[in-house]
Structure formats: C-alpha cells, structure tokens
Write a protein that holds these residues in place. Structure first.
Motif, PDB file in Angstrom:
ATOM      1  N   VAL A  12      -6.592   5.392  -0.700  1.00  0.00           N
ATOM      2  CA  VAL A  12      -5.952   4.683  -1.517  1.00  0.00           C
ATOM      3  C   VAL A  12      -4.446   4.404  -1.229  1.00  0.00           C
ATOM      4  O   VAL A  12      -4.137   3.163  -1.226  1.00  0.00           O
ATOM      5  CB  VAL A  12      -5.363   5.708  -2.884  1.00  0.00           C
ATOM      6  N   ARG A  13      -3.933   5.230   0.018  1.00  0.00           N
ATOM      7  CA  ARG A  13      -2.824   4.599   0.530  1.00  0.00           C
ATOM      8  C   ARG A  13      -2.785   3.446   1.248  1.00  0.00           C
ATOM      9  O   ARG A  13      -2.061   2.519   1.526  1.00  0.00           O
ATOM     10  CB  ARG A  13      -2.231   5.873   1.273  1.00  0.00           C
ATOM     11  N   SER A  19      -2.845  -4.211   1.122  1.00  0.00           N
ATOM     12  CA  SER A  19      -2.503  -5.347   0.184  1.00  0.00           C
ATOM     13  C   SER A  19      -1.274  -6.095   0.293  1.00  0.00           C
ATOM     14  O   SER A  19      -0.895  -7.205   0.171  1.00  0.00           O
ATOM     15  CB  SER A  19      -3.230  -4.901  -1.122  1.00  0.00           C
ATOM     16  N   ALA A  20      -0.156  -5.057   0.233  1.00  0.00           N
ATOM     17  CA  ALA A  20       1.140  -5.463   0.238  1.00  0.00           C
ATOM     18  C   ALA A  20       1.552  -6.277   1.672  1.00  0.00           C
ATOM     19  O   ALA A  20       2.045  -7.201   1.636  1.00  0.00           O
ATOM     20  CB  ALA A  20       2.220  -4.116   0.330  1.00  0.00           C
ATOM     21  N   ALA A  21       1.007  -5.611   2.796  1.00  0.00           N
ATOM     22  CA  ALA A  21       1.183  -6.450   4.075  1.00  0.00           C
ATOM     23  C   ALA A  21       0.411  -7.744   4.099  1.00  0.00           C
ATOM     24  O   ALA A  21       1.020  -8.602   4.552  1.00  0.00           O
ATOM     25  CB  ALA A  21       0.559  -5.463   5.048  1.00  0.00           C
ATOM     26  N   VAL A  34      -6.443 -13.577  -1.059  1.00  0.00           N
ATOM     27  CA  VAL A  34      -7.256 -12.320  -0.801  1.00  0.00           C
ATOM     28  C   VAL A  34      -6.820 -11.243  -1.637  1.00  0.00           C
ATOM     29  O   VAL A  34      -5.809 -11.001  -1.948  1.00  0.00           O
ATOM     30  CB  VAL A  34      -7.107 -11.807   0.493  1.00  0.00           C
ATOM     31  N   THR A  35      -7.847 -10.459  -2.410  1.00  0.00           N
ATOM     32  CA  THR A  35      -7.480  -9.142  -3.133  1.00  0.00           C
ATOM     33  C   THR A  35      -8.255  -8.151  -2.279  1.00  0.00           C
ATOM     34  O   THR A  35      -9.401  -8.139  -2.365  1.00  0.00           O
ATOM     35  CB  THR A  35      -8.087  -9.246  -4.435  1.00  0.00           C
ATOM     36  N   VAL A  36      -7.406  -7.066  -2.343  1.00  0.00           N
ATOM     37  CA  VAL A  36      -8.179  -5.922  -1.777  1.00  0.00           C
ATOM     38  C   VAL A  36      -8.709  -5.112  -2.838  1.00  0.00           C
ATOM     39  O   VAL A  36      -7.921  -4.782  -3.688  1.00  0.00           O
ATOM     40  CB  VAL A  36      -6.984  -5.007  -0.946  1.00  0.00           C
ATOM     41  N   THR A  78       0.907  -1.371  10.634  1.00  0.00           N
ATOM     42  CA  THR A  78       1.729  -1.309   9.594  1.00  0.00           C
ATOM     43  C   THR A  78       1.277  -0.013   8.996  1.00  0.00           C
ATOM     44  O   THR A  78       2.013   0.779   8.150  1.00  0.00           O
ATOM     45  CB  THR A  78       1.567  -2.292   8.702  1.00  0.00           C
ATOM     46  N   VAL A  79      -0.056   0.131   8.695  1.00  0.00           N
ATOM     47  CA  VAL A  79      -0.714   1.490   8.212  1.00  0.00           C
ATOM     48  C   VAL A  79      -0.070   2.579   8.942  1.00  0.00           C
ATOM     49  O   VAL A  79       0.385   3.838   8.241  1.00  0.00           O
ATOM     50  CB  VAL A  79      -2.244   1.327   8.249  1.00  0.00           C
TER      51      VAL A  79
END
Length: 168
Positions: A12-13, A19-21, A34-36, A78-79
């Motif tokens: 989930v994280r 998606s934010a990146a 694009v939609t995750v 980033t993750v």
C-alpha cells in the motif's frame, strides 16, 4: 519470510509513493495519464509489482510503459527514501487490464439485457404448440390392472421361451 500483514502494508505504501512520484517527479513526455491501481510485494519483501492503467489508445499505453521502465530507478530510490527499509524491493510495472475487461463485461451484459427484452416482447403473445402441460402423469391407483408389473404378468413370463426370460 516476512509477515503477510507487513507485506500488504508495504505494498500500500509503495502504491502511494509511486503514484505521487509519477505525478510530481517524472517529467518524461512519453508518460501519459497513468493511474497506479495496485501494488503487490512478495513474501520476502524483495520484489514489488506495480499495476497501472493508462488513459488513451494502444500507442499511449506502449509509450507510457517505456517511460515507466526508464524511470524505474528513480522510483525505486524514492520508495527507498520514503519507506526507510533496509532492502528496497525491485519494482516491476505491469499494465492492468482489469478496467478494460470490466468494460467489455458490462457491454456484454447490456447486449444480453437487450436480447432478453426482445425475447420477452416476442413471447408476450405466444401460445403453446401442443398441450399446455405435455408431460405424462403417473397412472392413478385404480387405473392399473392388479397382478401386472413392469415386466408383465406372471403368466406372460411363463409363456415366453427360456432364452428370452429376463432375470429379475
């Protein structure tokens, strides 16, 4: 093997971070809308699969896949920064075809509804070709001759030749 709850929380994280990146950090012109949709992490927390959809035609889907493949390193770093875990899972991007399949199923159900409505319209004035109840009813108890069975009477079996007698 990590706790399954931990893997779900990490998935989930990762979905939120990616998606934010994609929205704020990735400036690739090939990247479409694009939609995750989902992310899944293996039990050992070493690999993450990120599912996404792209609004547009097949060429936009293909170009977005290339853009995501080239941005995998940036997204993984980033993750890693935002989760703070020791080993950052490798990211694999997979195009999610569930919305397309759902749309096709909705269209098929709509066609079936129209066909059912047409059939109901045709059936309104229809009548039976034969009797309304074509099935045979079992004979009433008073209708049968006493002494007869499915194989016939005992006299009928006695008159039959020896080779044609059935063993009951």
């Amino acid at each position: 093997m990590a706790d399954p709850a931990r893997a779900r929380k990490l998935a989930v994280r990762i979905r939120q971070i990616v998606s934010a990146a994609i929205e704020s950090q990735i400036k690739d012109p090939r990247l479409g809308m694009v939609t995750v949709t989902d992310a899944r992490v293996t039990g050992d927390l070493r690999e993450a699969t990120v599912f996404y959809t792209v609004y547009g035609d097949a060429t936009q889907v293909e170009e977005s896949a290339k853009a995501l493949a080239s941005a995998t390193g940036v997204l993984r770093s980033t993750v890693g920064k935002q989760t703070g875990i020791k080993f950052v899972p490798t990211l694999t991007f997979v195009a999610d075809h569930v919305p397309d399949t759902a749309r096709e199923l909705d269209e098929a159900l709509e066609r079936v509804r129209h066909a059912d409505a047409e059939l109901a319209r045709i059936r309104e004035g229809a009548t039976y070709a034969g009797e309304a109840d074509p099935y045979r009813r079992p004979a009433e108890e008073g209708d049968e001759d006493e002494g007869t069975t499915e194989a016939g009477t005992a006299d009928d079996r006695a008159d039959a030749p020896a080779g044609s007698r059935s063993a009951s």
